[in-house]
Design a protein around this motif. Structure first.
Motif, short mmCIF file in Angstrom:
data_model
loop_
_atom_site.label_atom_id
_atom_site.label_comp_id
_atom_site.label_asym_id
_atom_site.label_seq_id
_atom_site.Cartn_x
_atom_site.Cartn_y
_atom_site.Cartn_z
N PRO A 25 14.88 -7.67 28.30
CA PRO A 25 13.81 -7.69 27.31
C PRO A 25 13.09 -6.34 27.18
N TYR A 28 19.39 -4.30 17.02
CA TYR A 28 19.78 -4.32 18.44
C TYR A 28 20.90 -5.35 18.57
N ASP A 49 14.38 -3.34 27.50
CA ASP A 49 15.21 -2.44 26.68
C ASP A 49 15.12 -2.82 25.21
N ILE A 50 15.20 -4.10 24.93
CA ILE A 50 15.15 -4.58 23.55
C ILE A 50 13.80 -4.22 22.92
N VAL A 109 24.18 -6.82 20.92
CA VAL A 109 24.78 -6.88 22.25
C VAL A 109 26.31 -6.88 22.08
N LYS A 110 26.96 -5.98 22.83
CA LYS A 110 28.41 -5.85 22.75
C LYS A 110 29.07 -7.16 23.16
N THR A 131 24.88 -2.25 22.69
CA THR A 131 24.77 -2.11 24.14
C THR A 131 25.08 -3.42 24.84
N SER A 132 25.31 -3.34 26.12
CA SER A 132 25.50 -4.56 26.91
C SER A 132 24.18 -5.03 27.53
N SER A 133 23.14 -4.24 27.40
CA SER A 133 21.86 -4.59 28.00
C SER A 133 21.16 -5.71 27.23
N ILE A 134 20.82 -6.75 27.96
CA ILE A 134 20.03 -7.83 27.37
C ILE A 134 18.65 -7.90 28.01
#
Length: 142
Positions: free
Chosen positions: A94, A108, A96-97, A110-111, A89-92
């Protein structure tokens, strides 16, 4: 062994780039694309007994049903609960992680923003999740 990855990604450009990265990396696996959470669940329900994927690459932000909701669903299914799920995912964020790991994500990632880094990431996914990791068997019931 012919490995299949279920890749859940709603952005067509990201889906094309990731498929290109896997090809450029020389990875001999099929990427089955689901463009939203409902399609991902339908694919898993359809294939879990006969041809389960060796792992799922799952985006967090998806239409109809978030990747985190899909992850929760996977972990609630006796025949799928041990299936490796890698958040890609592009979400960083915290939140979401942490939520992904709380729900049972195996990794997890990151793209990356450039193709060369995406090819390197594809090689890492192939090396670890398709070659080194011993899968518990997604189609086995506990």
């Amino acid at each position: 062994m012919d490995n299949k990855i279920l890749y859940v990604e709603d952005n067509p450009d990201d889906a094309i780039l990731t498929a290109l990265a896997f090809r450029k990396a020389g990875i001999k696996t099929s990427l089955e694309l689901a463009s939203d959470g409902e399609q991902a669940i339908a694919a898993l329900q359809r294939n879990h007994a006969t041809a389960p994927p060796c792992c799922v690459l799952l985006d967090v932000k998806l239409p109809t049903m978030s990747g985190l909701e899909v992850l929760a669903w996977i972990r609630s299914q006796p025949a799928l609960k041990r299936l490796p799920v890698v958040m890609l995912t592009s979400s960083i964020l915290p939140g979401d992680i942490n939520r992904a790991y709380d729900l049972g994500a195996n990794s997890y990632l990151v793209k990356p923003s450039d193709l060369d880094s995406l090819v390197a990431l594809a090689k890492s996914i192939d090396e670890y999740w398709l070659r080194i990791n011993v899968n518990a068997g997604a189609a086995q019931v506990a």
